[in-house]
Write a protein that holds these residues in place. Structure first.
Motif, PDB file in Angstrom:
ATOM      1  N   LEU A  67      41.278  58.005  55.738  1.00 28.70           N
ATOM      2  CA  LEU A  67      41.032  59.065  56.717  1.00 28.70           C
ATOM      3  C   LEU A  67      39.733  58.798  57.473  1.00 28.70           C
ATOM      4  O   LEU A  67      39.672  58.966  58.704  1.00 28.70           O
ATOM      5  CB  LEU A  67      40.976  60.416  56.010  1.00 28.70           C
ATOM      6  CG  LEU A  67      40.762  61.656  56.915  1.00 28.70           C
ATOM      7  CD1 LEU A  67      41.879  61.759  57.941  1.00 28.70           C
ATOM      8  CD2 LEU A  67      40.685  62.926  56.073  1.00 28.70           C
ATOM      9  N   GLN A  68      38.694  58.362  56.755  1.00 29.58           N
ATOM     10  CA  GLN A  68      37.418  58.060  57.410  1.00 29.58           C
ATOM     11  C   GLN A  68      37.564  56.911  58.402  1.00 29.58           C
ATOM     12  O   GLN A  68      37.010  56.945  59.504  1.00 29.58           O
ATOM     13  CB  GLN A  68      36.361  57.718  56.357  1.00 29.58           C
ATOM     14  CG  GLN A  68      35.878  58.922  55.565  1.00 29.58           C
ATOM     15  CD  GLN A  68      34.949  58.523  54.429  1.00 29.58           C
ATOM     16  OE1 GLN A  68      34.517  57.379  54.346  1.00 29.58           O
ATOM     17  NE2 GLN A  68      34.652  59.471  53.538  1.00 29.58           N
ATOM     18  N   GLU A  71      39.261  58.238  61.451  1.00 29.74           N
ATOM     19  CA  GLU A  71      38.338  59.028  62.265  1.00 29.74           C
ATOM     20  C   GLU A  71      37.388  58.134  63.050  1.00 29.74           C
ATOM     21  O   GLU A  71      37.058  58.421  64.199  1.00 29.74           O
ATOM     22  CB  GLU A  71      37.552  59.988  61.366  1.00 29.74           C
ATOM     23  CG  GLU A  71      38.393  61.128  60.814  1.00 29.74           C
ATOM     24  CD  GLU A  71      37.605  62.024  59.881  1.00 29.74           C
ATOM     25  OE1 GLU A  71      37.907  63.231  59.813  1.00 29.74           O
ATOM     26  OE2 GLU A  71      36.676  61.530  59.197  1.00 29.74           O
ATOM     27  N   GLN A  72      36.950  57.050  62.417  1.00 31.32           N
ATOM     28  CA  GLN A  72      36.056  56.121  63.119  1.00 31.32           C
ATOM     29  C   GLN A  72      36.759  55.476  64.308  1.00 31.32           C
ATOM     30  O   GLN A  72      36.168  55.315  65.376  1.00 31.32           O
ATOM     31  CB  GLN A  72      35.559  55.045  62.149  1.00 31.32           C
ATOM     32  CG  GLN A  72      34.563  55.566  61.126  1.00 31.32           C
ATOM     33  CD  GLN A  72      34.236  54.540  60.061  1.00 31.32           C
ATOM     34  OE1 GLN A  72      34.738  53.414  60.084  1.00 31.32           O
ATOM     35  NE2 GLN A  72      33.393  54.928  59.099  1.00 31.32           N
ATOM     36  N   ARG A  75      37.214  58.203  66.823  1.00 32.48           N
ATOM     37  CA  ARG A  75      35.915  58.732  67.272  1.00 32.48           C
ATOM     38  C   ARG A  75      35.928  60.262  67.337  1.00 32.48           C
ATOM     39  O   ARG A  75      35.363  60.866  68.233  1.00 32.48           O
ATOM     40  CB  ARG A  75      35.528  58.139  68.616  1.00 32.48           C
ATOM     41  CG  ARG A  75      35.413  56.624  68.599  1.00 32.48           C
ATOM     42  CD  ARG A  75      34.969  56.062  69.916  1.00 32.48           C
ATOM     43  NE  ARG A  75      33.616  56.478  70.237  1.00 32.48           N
ATOM     44  CZ  ARG A  75      32.997  56.169  71.377  1.00 32.48           C
ATOM     45  NH1 ARG A  75      33.626  55.463  72.282  1.00 32.48           N
ATOM     46  NH2 ARG A  75      31.766  56.572  71.604  1.00 32.48           N
ATOM     47  N   ARG A  76      36.597  60.868  66.361  1.00 28.21           N
ATOM     48  CA  ARG A  76      36.601  62.323  66.250  1.00 28.21           C
ATOM     49  C   ARG A  76      37.054  62.698  64.847  1.00 28.21           C
ATOM     50  O   ARG A  76      37.608  61.879  64.107  1.00 28.21           O
ATOM     51  CB  ARG A  76      37.543  62.953  67.280  1.00 28.21           C
ATOM     52  CG  ARG A  76      39.026  62.655  67.060  1.00 28.21           C
ATOM     53  CD  ARG A  76      39.899  63.362  68.071  1.00 28.21           C
ATOM     54  NE  ARG A  76      41.307  63.118  67.871  1.00 28.21           N
ATOM     55  CZ  ARG A  76      42.092  63.830  67.063  1.00 28.21           C
ATOM     56  NH1 ARG A  76      41.571  64.841  66.366  1.00 28.21           N
ATOM     57  NH2 ARG A  76      43.366  63.547  66.932  1.00 28.21           N
ATOM     58  N   ALA A  77      36.807  63.962  64.497  1.00 28.39           N
ATOM     59  CA  ALA A  77      37.255  64.454  63.197  1.00 28.39           C
ATOM     60  C   ALA A  77      38.772  64.661  63.220  1.00 28.39           C
ATOM     61  O   ALA A  77      39.342  65.062  64.232  1.00 28.39           O
ATOM     62  CB  ALA A  77      36.551  65.768  62.863  1.00 28.39           C
ATOM     63  N   ILE A  78      39.430  64.349  62.101  1.00 28.76           N
ATOM     64  CA  ILE A  78      40.879  64.519  61.983  1.00 28.76           C
ATOM     65  C   ILE A  78      41.144  65.392  60.761  1.00 28.76           C
ATOM     66  O   ILE A  78      40.667  65.092  59.655  1.00 28.76           O
ATOM     67  CB  ILE A  78      41.586  63.166  61.842  1.00 28.76           C
ATOM     68  CG1 ILE A  78      41.404  62.345  63.129  1.00 28.76           C
ATOM     69  CG2 ILE A  78      43.068  63.341  61.540  1.00 28.76           C
ATOM     70  CD1 ILE A  78      41.970  60.953  63.057  1.00 28.76           C
ATOM     71  N   THR A  79      41.873  66.468  60.952  1.00 25.74           N
ATOM     72  CA  THR A  79      42.161  67.389  59.854  1.00 25.74           C
ATOM     73  C   THR A  79      43.228  66.796  58.945  1.00 25.74           C
ATOM     74  O   THR A  79      43.969  65.883  59.332  1.00 25.74           O
ATOM     75  CB  THR A  79      42.636  68.740  60.383  1.00 25.74           C
ATOM     76  OG1 THR A  79      43.896  68.559  61.043  1.00 25.74           O
ATOM     77  CG2 THR A  79      41.640  69.332  61.374  1.00 25.74           C
ATOM     78  N   GLU A  82      46.658  67.075  60.538  1.00 22.81           N
ATOM     79  CA  GLU A  82      46.922  66.001  61.513  1.00 22.81           C
ATOM     80  C   GLU A  82      47.251  64.702  60.792  1.00 22.81           C
ATOM     81  O   GLU A  82      48.176  63.978  61.189  1.00 22.81           O
ATOM     82  CB  GLU A  82      45.702  65.791  62.410  1.00 22.81           C
ATOM     83  CG  GLU A  82      45.448  66.888  63.422  1.00 22.81           C
ATOM     84  CD  GLU A  82      44.209  66.580  64.258  1.00 22.81           C
ATOM     85  OE1 GLU A  82      44.375  66.132  65.407  1.00 22.81           O
ATOM     86  OE2 GLU A  82      43.089  66.771  63.765  1.00 22.81           O
ATOM     87  N   ALA A  83      46.480  64.406  59.755  1.00 20.67           N
ATOM     88  CA  ALA A  83      46.697  63.159  59.018  1.00 20.67           C
ATOM     89  C   ALA A  83      48.074  63.133  58.380  1.00 20.67           C
ATOM     90  O   ALA A  83      48.757  62.101  58.390  1.00 20.67           O
ATOM     91  CB  ALA A  83      45.610  62.992  57.951  1.00 20.67           C
ATOM     92  N   ARG A 465      28.662  63.203  67.428  1.00 23.41           N
ATOM     93  CA  ARG A 465      28.438  62.017  66.606  1.00 23.41           C
ATOM     94  C   ARG A 465      27.028  61.453  66.766  1.00 23.41           C
ATOM     95  O   ARG A 465      26.546  60.726  65.906  1.00 23.41           O
ATOM     96  CB  ARG A 465      29.474  60.941  66.945  1.00 23.41           C
ATOM     97  CG  ARG A 465      30.875  61.294  66.467  1.00 23.41           C
ATOM     98  CD  ARG A 465      31.822  60.116  66.618  1.00 23.41           C
ATOM     99  NE  ARG A 465      33.144  60.441  66.115  1.00 23.41           N
ATOM    100  CZ  ARG A 465      33.513  60.338  64.845  1.00 23.41           C
ATOM    101  NH1 ARG A 465      32.643  59.923  63.954  1.00 23.41           N
ATOM    102  NH2 ARG A 465      34.735  60.652  64.466  1.00 23.41           N
TER     103      ARG A 465
END
Length: 636
Positions: A67-68, A71-72, A75-79, A82-83, A465
């Motif tokens: 997940l990290q 997100e990288q 370039r945004r947070a992913i819930t 969503e994942a 960020r």
């Protein structure tokens, strides 16, 4: 293997193969992972595969790591929601299961890797090497620390990984794709078609009379969903970002050229000086007497190269490569090497471990990047650093003002900042004209938060960020609604006329195609309709000069000799006849062919691996603890 599985999905053929592989894995869960057989699990067991288990912690850790990384890349947070919609939870579970299956198979086959061989594999890993290709222990330790791994755990995981690789290599090494498959793919990519065509413009439809009110209303009623607006929200946004603050400070308190130059001088040696490099050779001696004897030979006329041969050494034994002074281990030897003129041989030098005689073959002088070339990026970096030092205090002041009950507009005025008012934005970031809203940092995160809020709500600020913050207020909500016929009458009228024109042009194109198919010549039909005939003998599936991709697709849908028409993308029709189709012979030396062949081999290997995994899973049996999976994912 997992990297190869990811890489295989980068082309259409690979996606087909990987769909088969993942389907086999998912099917395994369907067959063995859903039933009352889940009872009897340990408290921390997620999956039981034969004699092995996957713990909840191991799955959660692997899931969070994936997940990290996702997100990288985004370039945004992913819930988590969503994942899960992306299938991340299933992909991670499938990977862990495939690894566990191969680990057990390796044990069954009696595969082993000695500690020495494993150490060699790790030392040769480019991820742990310095620019000179040598193992760097500091880099190794830093990467393990960043990954949250102990050295022992990393070594254990690598041992399993290398053994799994042995199995995969045994399965896939030497695989050759069938000639029929290679020929089919070669034909798909390299078939070239020749077409004669003419363009029938939208104007060929002639004048379309305006519709009656009844016809227009019926057209609107049949397409009501088309004339429904999105929900729009009016926002007040106050961003405090490092870049924005740096630019603002640059206007009110600019950094002078003298300040930039002073900073340049401080860091010049570390950042802007490419140190002198030398190609150095070193002959070692066990004793001072041996070194002095060699010096006597050199003084008597023997060459350095001859001395190397006399001592039964090779050029590789004495070559230290291209080195910097600081990069040499022994300071005494480094000082001697960097004091010699090019091509000269040193006197015997006493080093830490032995006596040596040195020769410098080549000198690359030190290079200094001048101030003028780095002034702008240095100024920008200094501005960001200054902003970073001030941003925390500004953040706290803004929060204090908000806590006192002030609106963002009032806060901005008190801080000497400017709050941005966005009159209308939908959930996708577009305004009412359908254009992307500009001037709002991290717009996607702002709209997502704004559409989860409402008017009058005190919203949590959004962290950026770069260490900044964005505050926002929802000032108004314009709900999604159905536009009335009278509101959109001009738009509906234009759409109706456009549809009628397209129908007339299509009917006219169909009539011309019918004549072409009956044997009429395209030149005669073009002259009859006052059109020009065009010729293209280099149309591939990847495109053709002057043709849209939809036109190209239509050309390849027809047989040689057939005629058809396709939309030209601007309301007209392209009328064409396929004159010829050619497939060049395969050139085994062609770069494109070898790329395709490599892709096919990779994907065939993945297919074999997928089938092998499926068979092993059936033999071992897989049991999945659904309750533990829901707990691990936070679903319950």
């Amino acid at each position: 293997m997992l990297d190869a599985m990811r890489a295989a999905t980068q082309n259409w053929f690979g996606r087909i193969i990987m769909t088969i592989v993942m389907s086999l894995l998912i099917a395994a869960f369907a067959l063995w992972g859903i039933a009352d057989i889940f009872r009897g699990f340990g408290a921390n067991e997620l999956v039981r595969i034969g004699s092995d288990t996957i713990s909840v912690e191991a799955y959660r850790e692997a899931y969070q790591n994936e997940l990290q990384q996702l997100e990288q890349r985004a370039r945004r947070a992913i819930t988590n929601d969503e994942a899960r919609k992306m299938g991340l939870d299933r992909d991670v579970l499938a990977r862990l299961v495939s690894q566990a299956v191969l680990n057990q198979d390796g044990h069954r086959l009696g595969l082993a890797l000695s500690d020495h061989a494993l150490a060699e594999e790790i030392v040769q890993d480019p991820a742990f090497q310095d620019p000179d290709g040598k193992f760097n222990k500091q880099s190794f330790d830093a990467r393990l620390q960043n990954a949250g791994l102990t050295e022992q755990r990393f070594v254990d995981e690598q041992r399993h990984s290398y053994l799994r690789r042995q199995i995969i290599t045994a399965l896939t090494d030497g695989l050759k794709p069938p000639k029929m498959m290679v020929d089919a793919i070669h034909r798909y990519y390299n078939e070239t078609r020749t077409v004669d065509y003419m363009l029938l413009p939208r104007s060929a439809a002639g004048i379309v009379a305006p519709p009656s009110d009844a016809a227009l209303k019926a057209y609107y009623d049949a397409r009501k969903a088309t004339y429904r607006t999105n929900e729009f929200r009016k926002l007040v946004v106050l961003p405090l970002t490092l870049q924005g603050l740096s630019e603002r400070l640059g206007k009110t308190d600019p950094i002078s050229t003298e300040q930039v130059k002073e900073h340049y001088e401080k860091i010049k040696a570390q950042r802007f000086v490419e140190p002198e490099k030398r190609q150095v050779e070193q002959i070692p001696f066990k004793t001072q007497a041996a070194a002095e004897a060699a010096e006597t030979k050199l003084a008597g006329g023997e060459s350095f190269d001859s001395l190397i041969k006399d001592l039964k050494l090779t050029p590789k034994d004495v070559n230290l490569g291209i080195v910097t002074k600081s990069g040499m281990i022994d300071p005494t030897i480094a000082a001697a090497a960097f004091s010699l003129p090019q091509g000269q041989v040193s006197k015997p030098v006493k080093g830490k471990f032995s006596w040596v005689i040195l020769r410098v073959d080549k000198i690359t002088p030190s290079v200094v990047t001048p101030f003028e070339k780095v002034e702008l990026p240095l100024r920008q970096a200094m501005g960001i650093l200054r902003a970073h030092q001030k941003i925390s205090k500004l953040h706290d002041k803004i929060e204090d003002l908000r806590a006192s009950g002030k609106s963002l507009t009032e806060v901005a005025k008190a801080m000497g900042m400017t709050a941005r008012t966005v009159d209308a934005v939908d959930a996708e970031g577009y305004d009412k004209a359908g254009k992307p809203v500009s001037g709002v940092p991290d717009l996607q995160a702002v709209t997502k938060a704004a559409f989860a809020s409402d008017v009058g709500v005190d919203n949590e600020p959004i962290s950026t960020r770069d260490g900044g913050t964005i505050w926002f207020e929802v000032a108004d909500v314009d709900p999604a609604h159905q536009q009335t016929f009278d509101e959109v009458r001009p738009t509906v009228t234009a759409a109706w006329i456009e549809d009628q024109q397209a129908k007339k042009v299509t009917d006219k194109a169909d009539a011309i195609v019918k004549k072409l198919s009956s044997g009429a010549k395209i030149a005669d039909l073009a002259a009859e309709n006052h059109l020009d005939v065009k010729h293209n003998d280099a149309v591939k599936r990847s495109g053709g000069a002057g043709l849209t991709q939809s036109e190209v697709a239509q050309i390849f849908d027809e047989k040689v000799g057939d005629s058809a028409s396709a939309s030209d993308g601007s309301g007209g029709r392209m009328i064409f006849k396929v004159v010829d189709a050619r497939v060049p012979p395969i050139d085994p030396k062609a770069k494109e062919f070898n790329k395709i062949l490599a892709d096919v081999k990779t994907n065939l290997g993945e297919d074999v691996v997928g089938q092998y995994l499926s068979r092993l899973e059936r033999q071992l049996g897989i049991k999945l603890n659904q309750q533990a999976l829901r707990t691990a994912l936070g679903s319950q």
